[in-house]
Design a protein around this motif. Structure first.
Motif, PDB file in Angstrom:
ATOM      1  N   THR A   9       0.867  -1.184   0.000  1.00 41.87           N
ATOM      2  CA  THR A   9       0.000   0.000   0.000  1.00 41.87           C
ATOM      3  C   THR A   9       0.908   1.241   0.000  1.00 41.87           C
ATOM      4  OG1 THR A   9      -0.215   0.636   2.339  1.00 41.87           O
ATOM      5  CG2 THR A   9      -1.460  -1.329   1.625  1.00 41.87           C
ATOM      6  N   GLU A  14      -4.744   2.578  -3.357  1.00 38.24           N
ATOM      7  CA  GLU A  14      -5.230   2.211  -2.028  1.00 38.24           C
ATOM      8  C   GLU A  14      -5.689   0.748  -2.033  1.00 38.24           C
ATOM      9  OE1 GLU A  14      -4.954   3.926   0.712  1.00 38.24           O
ATOM     10  OE2 GLU A  14      -4.018   5.552  -0.422  1.00 38.24           O
ATOM     11  N   PRO A  15      -5.788   0.137  -0.859  1.00 36.92           N
ATOM     12  CA  PRO A  15      -6.272  -1.252  -0.794  1.00 36.92           C
ATOM     13  C   PRO A  15      -7.566  -1.483  -1.567  1.00 36.92           C
ATOM     14  CG  PRO A  15      -5.371  -0.652   1.319  1.00 36.92           C
ATOM     15  CD  PRO A  15      -5.287   0.589   0.466  1.00 36.92           C
ATOM     16  N   VAL A  16      -8.498  -0.520  -1.555  1.00 35.43           N
ATOM     17  CA  VAL A  16      -9.739  -0.713  -2.330  1.00 35.43           C
ATOM     18  C   VAL A  16      -9.434  -0.883  -3.816  1.00 35.43           C
ATOM     19  CG1 VAL A  16     -11.408   0.371  -0.763  1.00 35.43           C
ATOM     20  CG2 VAL A  16     -10.098   1.797  -2.361  1.00 35.43           C
ATOM     21  N   ASP A  17      -8.414  -0.197  -4.325  1.00 39.77           N
ATOM     22  CA  ASP A  17      -8.059  -0.310  -5.747  1.00 39.77           C
ATOM     23  C   ASP A  17      -7.475  -1.697  -6.069  1.00 39.77           C
ATOM     24  OD1 ASP A  17      -8.759   2.436  -6.102  1.00 39.77           O
ATOM     25  OD2 ASP A  17      -6.818   2.989  -5.242  1.00 39.77           O
ATOM     26  N   ALA A  53      -8.178  -4.380  -4.382  1.00 40.38           N
ATOM     27  CA  ALA A  53      -9.300  -5.315  -4.234  1.00 40.38           C
ATOM     28  C   ALA A  53     -10.161  -5.313  -5.494  1.00 40.38           C
ATOM     29  CB  ALA A  53     -10.141  -4.933  -3.019  1.00 40.38           C
ATOM     30  N   ARG A  54     -10.419  -4.137  -6.022  1.00 40.78           N
ATOM     31  CA  ARG A  54     -11.223  -4.026  -7.248  1.00 40.78           C
ATOM     32  C   ARG A  54     -10.540  -4.775  -8.387  1.00 40.78           C
ATOM     33  NH1 ARG A  54     -11.234   1.209  -7.404  1.00 40.78           N
ATOM     34  NH2 ARG A  54     -12.878   1.492  -5.864  1.00 40.78           N
ATOM     35  N   ASN A  72      -7.274   1.033   6.560  1.00 44.58           N
ATOM     36  CA  ASN A  72      -7.367   1.004   5.093  1.00 44.58           C
ATOM     37  C   ASN A  72      -7.728  -0.393   4.579  1.00 44.58           C
ATOM     38  OD1 ASN A  72      -6.653   3.680   5.161  1.00 44.58           O
ATOM     39  ND2 ASN A  72      -4.523   3.345   4.534  1.00 44.58           N
ATOM     40  N   ALA A  95     -11.378  -1.767   2.688  1.00 43.63           N
ATOM     41  CA  ALA A  95     -11.492  -2.636   1.504  1.00 43.63           C
ATOM     42  C   ALA A  95     -12.352  -3.851   1.834  1.00 43.63           C
ATOM     43  CB  ALA A  95     -10.103  -3.063   1.037  1.00 43.63           C
ATOM     44  N   GLU A 131     -15.946  -2.719   1.838  1.00 38.05           N
ATOM     45  CA  GLU A 131     -16.427  -2.306   0.521  1.00 38.05           C
ATOM     46  C   GLU A 131     -16.592  -3.492  -0.437  1.00 38.05           C
ATOM     47  OE1 GLU A 131     -15.014   1.182  -2.419  1.00 38.05           O
ATOM     48  OE2 GLU A 131     -14.910   1.634  -0.266  1.00 38.05           O
TER      49      GLU A 131
END
Ligand code: ZN
Ligand code: FE
Ligand code: FE
Ligand code: ZN
Length: 266
Positions: free
Chosen positions: A11, A20-23, A25-26, A65, A69, A72
């Motif tokens: 990260t 970011e972790p969400v990115d 994960a996506r 962070n 994720a 989300e």
């Protein structure tokens, strides 16, 4: 056939990764992965030790962070982990880190063969000019053996990292590998197949096929990691890593939850 999880992702808190972790994960979901794990570079006891990791006071932010994720993307299993530098004498600090959050696993990585030389640091390439590769390998695997024997880690990261820039010992390293693998087996450590090596001068997965074959003989579990420092690197070159693992005889890889290993077919 289900893809194994990508258990090695960074990260921006480490100062040399983006997204970011969400990115991440996506991106993992788009690839069809069902499980990933974040393992960013852990803080050292002293923040001025080097400049490529999160600060001590950022550990909680890192966890938040990753938790973001997780909430989300509930359809994706996201593990909370760290890539922890092993240096002799740092055991107590690593134990302190372990107690601070409910980690799913720690990847134990050796980057430093002395307090001021990380073998993978491109700014320290000049060091290699006055080093004999076999001596570097010897110190490196001595430390990797200590890391495995410490019982602090569930996974050993990029086991033959010193080859990153293409340096290779001419002497047979089998005894070094044997010693490390015996300690890893005794302490229930898995070893990762890290595809980042394919993107470096060595152009080869960490570890080498020879080391992986010995690991299979020792019945050592494996995991897979891209060592992604950007969302587009998630799961990168997993097809090659799976093919290599298969060729050596592996049919299962480790999944970790709360430091417990479960073997799943891949
Ligand atoms: Zn890194
Ligand atoms: Fe590393
Ligand atoms: Fe890493
Ligand atoms: Zn790494």
């Amino acid at each position: 056939m289900q893809s194994p999880p990508d258990y090695h992702m960074h990260t921006p808190l480490c100062k040399h990764a983006s997204g970011e972790p969400v990115d991440y994960a996506r991106h993992a979901l788009a690839l069809g992965l069902t499980e990933i794990g974040f393992s960013d570079h852990s803080p050292m006891r002293r923040d001025d030790f080097d400049d490529w990791r999160m600060l001590n006071q950022q550990l909680d932010e890192y966890v938040e962070n990753v938790r973001r994720a997780q909430s989300e993307f509930p359809q994706l299993t996201i593990r909370l982990a760290l890539e922890v530098d092993y240096l002799p004498g740092h055991e107590e600090w690593i134990r302190d880190l372990a107690a601070r959050h409910p980690w799913d696993y720690f990847i134990g990585s050796v980057h430093y063969v002395s307090d001021d030389w990380a073998v993978d640091n491109p700014h320290k390439l000049a060091e290699w000019k006055h080093r004999d590769p076999f001596e570097v390998w010897s110190v490196y695997f001595e430390r990797l053996t200590m890391a495995a024997a410490s019982g602090l880690f569930q996974i050993i990261g990029h086991a033959d990292l010193p080859k990153k820039f293409g340096h290779r010992p001419t002497r047979d390293c089998t005894p070094l590998y044997e010693q490390f693998l015996t300690a890893a087996r005794q302490n229930h450590c898995a070893m990762e197949l890290n595809t980042a090596g394919l993107r470096k001068d060595c152009q080869e997965i960490y570890p080498s096929r020879a080391l992986l074959e010995l690991a299979f003989q020792h019945n050592l579990p494996i995991t897979f990691g891209s060592d992604a420092h950007a969302p587009t690197e998630v799961g990168l070159n997993f097809a090659e890593a799976i093919q290599l693992a298969h060729a050596v005889g592996y049919r299962e890889s480790g999944r970790f939850r709360q430091r417990r290993c479960e073997l799943v077919k891949f």
